[in-house]
Enzyme design. Structure first.
Site, PDB file in Angstrom:
ATOM      1  CG  ASP A   1       0.764   7.120  -4.386  1.00  0.00           C
ATOM      2  OD1 ASP A   1       1.060   7.258  -3.190  1.00  0.00           O
ATOM      3  OD2 ASP A   1      -0.366   6.801  -4.792  1.00  0.00           O
TER       4      ASP A   1
ATOM      5  CG  ASN B   1      -3.993  -2.423   2.235  1.00  0.00           C
ATOM      6  OD1 ASN B   1      -3.350  -3.460   2.265  1.00  0.00           O
ATOM      7  ND2 ASN B   1      -3.442  -1.237   2.420  1.00  0.00           N
TER       8      ASN B   1
ATOM      9  CG  HIS C   1      -4.086  -4.076   6.401  1.00  0.00           C
ATOM     10  ND1 HIS C   1      -3.826  -2.827   5.870  1.00  0.00           N
ATOM     11  CD2 HIS C   1      -5.286  -3.973   7.036  1.00  0.00           C
ATOM     12  CE1 HIS C   1      -4.814  -2.005   6.175  1.00  0.00           C
ATOM     13  NE2 HIS C   1      -5.714  -2.674   6.878  1.00  0.00           N
TER      14      HIS C   1
ATOM     15  CG  ASP D   1       2.118  -5.527   4.978  1.00  0.00           C
ATOM     16  OD1 ASP D   1       1.883  -4.335   4.731  1.00  0.00           O
ATOM     17  OD2 ASP D   1       2.026  -6.024   6.117  1.00  0.00           O
TER      18      ASP D   1
ATOM     19  CG  ASP E   1       0.310   4.018  -1.250  1.00  0.00           C
ATOM     20  OD1 ASP E   1       0.483   5.006  -0.509  1.00  0.00           O
ATOM     21  OD2 ASP E   1      -0.551   3.990  -2.139  1.00  0.00           O
TER      22      ASP E   1
END
Length: 283
Positions: free
Chosen positions: A167, A175, A180, A184, A210
């Site tokens: 994780d 973010n 975002h 990404d 994630d």
């Protein structure tokens, strides 16, 4: 004389004769088949498959021919053959040719069609169904299937593996702060770095926003530790996101399969291990 005059047919076709000794020889091939396969009729007619084809292909096609004879009826199948005209997928229909007086097979008649484009489309669709569109690695659907297979193999054959859940640390602030698109980019970079740390026989997947997972084919705790060192190694260097140098860490939970562990059991244990590491980092 050929069993069937395949030269009169527009579709790729061939025929074989069967001698009293049971040996099969090509009796005829037409121009359409020769163009697609790159084979020459002069090299085929009158010869057995093993006399004019590679040993691997000859063994394969003769197995199909014998199966059709055993069935005693029309037999259709798909096959991938690497011939002089290139590697292609074929759909072939075989039919025994019977002597009406004795009802015994005196030959075989075959018609083939090149289905390479269709098979390529099928494989691409199948690949897309199992691929994460953002990172290009496997998706949750593929991971679930692979994990089930790994657990089944471990239960039935004792083939041990390690499950890794990972994780991204503090992903939400990335973010929230940079947007975002930056998030990404981070996920794509992490997927690439993780991929460098696993072997070709292992499996890496993105299983959530994630969250990542890996199936590592290792058989001991020591081998698992070595594999995890390889995974972590590529995460140390900072990455550039929107012209900023950024260190992005990951928390890992790793479990080596033990006898009796189910899919749900190993997932739960790896998840607990991952969150213990995440809490230790946050402390």
């Amino acid at each position: 004389m050929p069993v069937v005059d395949v030269r009169l047919l527009a579709a790729p076709a061939f025929s074989l004769s069967i001698g009293v000794d049971g040996v099969m020889r090509y009796a005829g091939v037409n121009d359409s088949l020769c163009r697609l396969t790159g084979l020459d009729a002069a090299d085929l007619v009158g010869r057995t498959p093993s006399e004019c084809l590679s040993s691997e292909i000859a063994a394969h096609v003769e197995t199909q021919y014998r199966h059709c004879l055993k069935l005693g009826s029309i037999y259709e199948y798909e096959e991938h053959l690497d011939l002089p005209g290139g590697a292609k997928w074929w759909r072939t229909a075989l039919s025994p040719i019977l002597d009406p007086a004795t009802d015994t097979a005196t030959g075989l008649f075959g018609m083939s069609s090149d289905i390479t484009d269709r098979k390529r489309d099928e494989l691409e669709l199948r690949s897309a169904a199992f691929k994460d569109p953002l990172t290009g690695i496997c998706n949750r659907r593929r991971f679930d299937r692979d994990l089930d297979l790994a657990v089944s193999g471990a239960l039935e054959a004792g083939r041990i593996f390690a499950l890794v859940l990972a994780d991204v640390d503090r992903f939400k602030p990335i973010n929230d702060t940079y947007g975002h698109a930056a998030g990404d980019t981070v996920l794509q970079e992490l997927a690439g770095r993780l991929a460098k740390g696993i072997r070709s026989t292992d499996r890496l997947a993105r299983i959530g926003g994630d969250e990542f997972a890996a199936i590592l084919w290792v058989d001991s705790e020591a081998a698992t530790d070595e594999a995890m060192q390889r995974l972590r190694f590529h995460l140390d260097e900072p990455m550039r996101v929107q012209d900023r140098a950024m260190r992005v860490g990951m928390s890992f939970g790793t479990v080596l399969w033990r006898p009796g562990m189910t899919t749900a059991g190993i997932l739960a244990e790896a998840d607990r291990a991952m969150y213990r590491e995440k809490r230790a980092i946050a402390a």
